[in-house]
Design an enzyme around this catalytic site. Structure first.
Site, PDB file in Angstrom:
ATOM      1  N   GLY A 200       0.787  -1.229   0.000  1.00  0.00           N
ATOM      2  CA  GLY A 200       0.000   0.000   0.000  1.00  0.00           C
ATOM      3  C   GLY A 200       0.816   1.275   0.000  1.00  0.00           C
TER       4      GLY A 200
ATOM      5  CG  ASP B  14      -1.142 -17.586 -15.306  1.00  0.00           C
ATOM      6  OD1 ASP B  14      -2.113 -17.448 -16.064  1.00  0.00           O
ATOM      7  OD2 ASP B  14      -0.135 -18.252 -15.608  1.00  0.00           O
TER       8      ASP B  14
ATOM      9  CE1 TYR C 201       0.763  -7.970 -11.914  1.00  0.00           C
ATOM     10  CE2 TYR C 201      -0.875  -9.557 -11.195  1.00  0.00           C
ATOM     11  CZ  TYR C 201       0.420  -9.088 -11.185  1.00  0.00           C
ATOM     12  OH  TYR C 201       1.377  -9.732 -10.456  1.00  0.00           O
TER      13      TYR C 201
HETATM   14  C1  LIG Z   1      -0.850  -7.048  -5.158  1.00  0.00           C
HETATM   15  C2  LIG Z   1       0.394  -6.369  -4.573  1.00  0.00           C
HETATM   16  C3  LIG Z   1       1.634  -6.802  -5.382  1.00  0.00           C
HETATM   17  C4  LIG Z   1       0.223  -4.841  -4.697  1.00  0.00           C
HETATM   18  O1  LIG Z   1       1.372  -4.201  -4.157  1.00  0.00           O
HETATM   19  P1  LIG Z   1       1.228  -2.888  -3.242  1.00  0.00           P
HETATM   20  O2  LIG Z   1       2.599  -2.372  -2.972  1.00  0.00           O
HETATM   21  O3  LIG Z   1       0.393  -3.211  -2.061  1.00  0.00           O
HETATM   22  O4  LIG Z   1       0.426  -1.922  -4.229  1.00  0.00           O
HETATM   23  P2  LIG Z   1       0.692  -0.379  -4.495  1.00  0.00           P
HETATM   24  O5  LIG Z   1       0.795   0.316  -3.189  1.00  0.00           O
HETATM   25  O6  LIG Z   1       1.839  -0.216  -5.438  1.00  0.00           O
HETATM   26  O7  LIG Z   1      -0.625   0.009  -5.231  1.00  0.00           O
HETATM   27  C5  LIG Z   1      -0.647   0.494  -6.527  1.00  0.00           C
HETATM   28  C6  LIG Z   1      -2.048   0.834  -6.880  1.00  0.00           C
HETATM   29  O8  LIG Z   1      -2.799  -0.380  -7.006  1.00  0.00           O
HETATM   30  C7  LIG Z   1      -3.882  -0.377  -6.070  1.00  0.00           C
HETATM   31  N1  LIG Z   1      -3.926  -1.723  -5.513  1.00  0.00           N
HETATM   32  C8  LIG Z   1      -3.069  -2.262  -4.629  1.00  0.00           C
HETATM   33  N2  LIG Z   1      -3.414  -3.537  -4.385  1.00  0.00           N
HETATM   34  C9  LIG Z   1      -4.518  -3.764  -5.126  1.00  0.00           C
HETATM   35  C10 LIG Z   1      -5.352  -4.865  -5.293  1.00  0.00           C
HETATM   36  N3  LIG Z   1      -5.102  -6.013  -4.672  1.00  0.00           N
HETATM   37  N4  LIG Z   1      -6.404  -4.732  -6.139  1.00  0.00           N
HETATM   38  C11 LIG Z   1      -6.649  -3.586  -6.788  1.00  0.00           C
HETATM   39  N5  LIG Z   1      -5.892  -2.506  -6.682  1.00  0.00           N
HETATM   40  C12 LIG Z   1      -4.838  -2.595  -5.849  1.00  0.00           C
HETATM   41  C13 LIG Z   1      -3.527   0.644  -5.013  1.00  0.00           C
HETATM   42  O9  LIG Z   1      -4.701   1.200  -4.436  1.00  0.00           O
HETATM   43  C14 LIG Z   1      -2.726   1.655  -5.795  1.00  0.00           C
HETATM   44  O10 LIG Z   1      -3.576   2.568  -6.459  1.00  0.00           O
HETATM   45  P3  LIG Z   1      -3.603   4.121  -6.021  1.00  0.00           P
HETATM   46  O11 LIG Z   1      -2.235   4.606  -6.261  1.00  0.00           O
HETATM   47  O12 LIG Z   1      -4.623   4.720  -6.932  1.00  0.00           O
HETATM   48  O13 LIG Z   1      -3.986   4.083  -4.591  1.00  0.00           O
HETATM   49  C15 LIG Z   1       0.610  -6.685  -3.060  1.00  0.00           C
HETATM   50  O14 LIG Z   1      -0.511  -6.272  -2.340  1.00  0.00           O
HETATM   51  C16 LIG Z   1       0.893  -8.147  -2.748  1.00  0.00           C
HETATM   52  O15 LIG Z   1       2.051  -8.565  -2.770  1.00  0.00           O
HETATM   53  N6  LIG Z   1      -0.162  -8.917  -2.434  1.00  0.00           N
HETATM   54  C17 LIG Z   1       0.000 -10.314  -2.047  1.00  0.00           C
HETATM   55  C18 LIG Z   1       0.587 -11.146  -3.148  1.00  0.00           C
HETATM   56  C19 LIG Z   1      -0.187 -11.029  -4.455  1.00  0.00           C
HETATM   57  O16 LIG Z   1      -1.412 -11.133  -4.479  1.00  0.00           O
HETATM   58  N7  LIG Z   1       0.594 -10.842  -5.540  1.00  0.00           N
HETATM   59  C20 LIG Z   1       0.042 -10.831  -6.894  1.00  0.00           C
HETATM   60  C21 LIG Z   1       0.259 -12.202  -7.429  1.00  0.00           C
HETATM   61  S1  LIG Z   1      -0.496 -12.514  -8.948  1.00  0.00           S
END
Ligand SMILES: CC(C)(COP(=O)(O)OP(=O)(O)OC[C@H]1O[C@@H](n2cnc3c(N)ncnc32)[C@H](O)[C@@H]1OP(=O)(O)O)[C@@H](O)C(=O)NCCC(=O)NCCS
Length: 169
Positions: A102, A132, A142
């Site tokens: 976040g 995926d 994504y």
């Molecule tokens: C999904 C993940 C990679 C996002 O990383 P993060 O550092 O938390 O995300 P960021 O802070 O860079 O967010 C970027 C933008 O995407 C949005 N975002 C973050 N997680 C999101 C989610 N799960 N769904 C939708 N939007 C999301 C944020 O709100 C942000 O938008 P904004 O700037 O308008 O607020 C992270 O939460 C994670 O590692 N989750 C667990 C593992 C996972 O699910 N990985 C993906 C595998 S396919």
């Protein structure tokens, strides 16, 4: 969020993989048990983001070469492609440590991965990056960056490099 001290570098033995927890056990286990072996076997490159504390991994992603059949793409894109397999890169994994989510790190790592592929594509052609998505939430993440679903496979997403370049990110 700005992370001026963030360093993104290839995973190495000096990085502390044991402390990494992202909320998806399979992604934690990959980093701990599989990533180094994949690098040695040349089936994936793994990059880690550091910056929060010495040696501590804030996030990681993996990239590999791949290909897919053009019929998997929407017809409007498929008709512009040849009949042999389409060269691609696969973003195998992307995860941010729970305590660091976040803050924009996921976006920074995703953009770093895409830009790395764009640079590589000047030497080895790459039409698109695909991923995926592990969950609906990951899929939504994504899609914010222009990824779209493959025909009939809502969790398998792709981003043509041309689309990324047009977005100017
Ligand atoms: C999904 C993940 C990679 C996002 O990383 P993060 O550092 O938390 O995300 P960021 O802070 O860079 O967010 C970027 C933008 O995407 C949005 N975002 C973050 N997680 C999101 C989610 N799960 N769904 C939708 N939007 C999301 C944020 O709100 C942000 O938008 P904004 O700037 O308008 O607020 C992270 O939460 C994670 O590692 N989750 C667990 C593992 C996972 O699910 N990985 C993906 C595998 S396919």
């Amino acid at each position: 969020m700005d992370e001026p001290s963030l360093v993104i570098e290839p995973l190495g033995p000096h990085h502390d993989r044991a402390a990494f927890l992202c909320g998806e056990p399979a992604l934690d286990a990959y980093l701990r048990r599989q990533a180094s072996q994949d690098i040695r076997r040349r089936v994936a490159q793994v990059f880690v983001a550091l910056g929060h504390a010495p040696g501590k991994i804030d996030g990681y992603y993996s990239l590999s070469a791949a290909s897919f059949e053009k019929d998997e793409l929407p017809p409007a894109l498929a008709k512009r492609l040849p009949h042999y397999p389409v060269p691609a890169a696969v973003l195998g994994r992307l995860a941010i440590d729970r305590g660091r989510q976040g803050r924009g790190l996921g976006e920074m790592l995703l953009l770093d991965a895409i830009r790395r592929v764009v640079r590589a594509s000047t030497a080895i052609a790459v039409y698109a990056i695909f991923v995926d998505a592990k969950s609906e939430r990951a899929q939504a993440f994504y899609e914010r960056y222009g990824f779209r679903a493959f025909a009939g496979e809502p969790r398998r997403l792709f981003l043509p490099l041309e689309t990324f370049e047009k977005l100017g990110l």
